[in-house]
Design an enzyme around this catalytic site. Sequence first.
Site, PDB file in Angstrom:
ATOM      1  N   TYR A  87       0.814  -1.212   0.000  1.00 44.10           N
ATOM      2  CA  TYR A  87       0.000   0.000   0.000  1.00 44.10           C
ATOM      3  C   TYR A  87       0.846   1.260   0.000  1.00 44.10           C
ATOM      4  CZ  TYR A  87       0.870  -0.455   5.044  1.00 44.10           C
ATOM      5  OH  TYR A  87       1.464  -0.619   6.270  1.00 44.10           O
ATOM      6  N   CYS A  88       2.153   1.087  -0.107  1.00 44.66           N
ATOM      7  CA  CYS A  88       3.037   2.246   0.010  1.00 44.66           C
ATOM      8  C   CYS A  88       3.982   2.400  -1.166  1.00 44.66           C
ATOM      9  CB  CYS A  88       3.843   2.131   1.307  1.00 44.66           C
ATOM     10  SG  CYS A  88       4.997   3.468   1.591  1.00 44.66           S
ATOM     11  N   ASP A 635     -13.702 -23.783   2.662  1.00 43.50           N
ATOM     12  CA  ASP A 635     -13.650 -23.084   3.944  1.00 43.50           C
ATOM     13  C   ASP A 635     -14.410 -21.769   3.914  1.00 43.50           C
ATOM     14  OD1 ASP A 635     -11.431 -21.064   5.717  1.00 43.50           O
ATOM     15  OD2 ASP A 635     -12.646 -22.620   6.665  1.00 43.50           O
TER      16      ASP A 635
END
Length: 665
Positions: A87-88, A635
Amino acid sequence: MAAAWGRRGGPALLRGALGEAPGRGCSSGAPVRAPSAAAQELQNSGRGRFLLEHAAPFSAFLTDSFGRQHNYLRISLTEKCNLRCQYCMPEEGVQLTPKSELLTTQEIITLARLFVKEGVEKIRLTGGEPLIRPDVVDIVGQLYKLEGLKTIAVTTNGINLARLLPRLKEAGLNAINISLDTLVPAKFEFIVRRKGFHKVMEGIHKATELGYRPVKVNCVVMRGFNEDELLGFVDFTKDLPLDVRFIEYMPFDGNKWNFKKMVSYKEMLDTIKQRWPELEKLPCEASSTAKSYKVPHFQGQISFITSMSEHFCGSCNRLRITADGNLKVCLFGNSEVSLRDHLRSGASEEALVQIIGAAVGRKKKQHAGMFNISQMKNRPMILIEHALMSFPLCQDALQNPPNSKQWGHTFSRWLTLRASLPKQMGKALMKNKLTGQLSLPRSHPEQQWHITTGILQTQLRGCCVFQKDPSSMFDTKCLEASPVGQASVNCQSKEASPGSCTEVPHASDHLTHTDEEGRATMVDVGGKPDSRRSAVAGAVVRLGEKAFGMVRQNQVKKGDVLAVAQIAGIQGAKLTSQLIPLCHNIPLNHVEVSLSLDEARYAVVIRSSCQTWGRTGVEMEALTAASLAALTVYDMCKAVTHDIVIEEVKLLSKTGGQRGDFSRV
């Protein structure tokens, strides 16, 4: 005399002793800490009254037009970072400012001395990652000599902390913030694209051993990524003197705000109180931007930074200097003043103070707000402060995301993979904080397979970023993937089930994994020649009409089923030798997992492929990838129905090796 004493921050020191902080409100509404007995005695004494009555006011140059007194300075030491958080930063990094344009050590100290002289009492060193700067210990030592500076802090990702902290403490560092968004090693390495989880944990423990109280751990909470770890982080404070600070995430997604991805302070608090109803609210420090709580009898505490739901512009006391010497009076503003240029042009101290004062005087009452921020032009996150996790998550990068050609992975596209490693991965590989090992849950202790942290550090290389087609609720496209972790999705295609099996050439008439006495043994491949090997495997998961429809429209509560299953399949291929006892540990050149929806059968059709150059085949890696992808689909959908059938798990083809090629036709 009083004027000179006040210019160096004397009144602020006295007010701090008296429990006061003019211009700073308590963000949580809790009562301000009462003055100590010594402070009351000072206040009642003749000297104390004289100082309060005659001391000069806080520096006018650091006081804005709304009366906010700025006694806290953040200095970025570098633009570089040793992680590549999704995210950077892009994996290859960003274009850095030439070294000649960055502040020198002497320039940093000169500016710091000037700000301290005007009343700054706290300096925080940030980055990039400040601890990769070679002279960081020397910088801390020189800052420690500045008269009037009360606190020297650092915000770090923790990778180099354990190694440097003894020297940093000796130099004068007295406060630490460590950024850590997850307690699951697999999730950590996926998001930062680097090894190092154990180093961060080692740094946290080293800080507590050296007496730092508290050690602040900054955790940005993101829905679909780590909100399921809230209780784990709170439990982390049970036996350690930590202050885990949960920071509200700023959910800017493309060109609009998506509040579904933000977890608010109140929601986090409710979740924690369900587990610990006895949670106590703590008194608020005068200058705090956090709301603090503590579980009785726990050594540490937790805090909430409400940067989204309850901003604290009205009590802001922060200024920032970037690595290239620009002064920012507001993190979320685009206005900057180059102190470096004035310093290098020979500006006097008085002229610099006037320039700083003019910039502070122009500071607005509050930032533009979350909606208007998105329209502003600003620096990418890494060029401001990579380590802003100790304050609101860096909004600079979010309002102006770089284009995909420049960065490869944009912030908004990464967020679409919001369920990449949520509860499923947390359950599949659980970290024991005491032993530093990973284990498979829900198995008898004597049968658990423990996997050391180092194994994962060689595995997490693959990453696929997805983007939703705005014209469809369920069409997902794979935009980019690394060479050892590719995945593709076509949710609208229908893949016919594989047909019959051809005869296997050169089939062996005995089991190769047993010795003459029937005991299990690993095949010796040392004498085999290296060759190109590949294998393709498949599986089908029949969901039924209801679950199938929810998967197609991405409405399953746990997240994006297809995205998570793909990541699980890729991870499974790379962990095969840890799961299948007699498999060799093979360096994979390529892994691909694709999933498609077969509406006629209400099924997810899975195909996996693996490639290597080596002495043994990759059939088991391909089969493991398909199997784990299928199990992950099960799952994530079992809450909708248990009437799910996993079938047709089989090898579809292989090439290379002494026994020749194989293919189902």
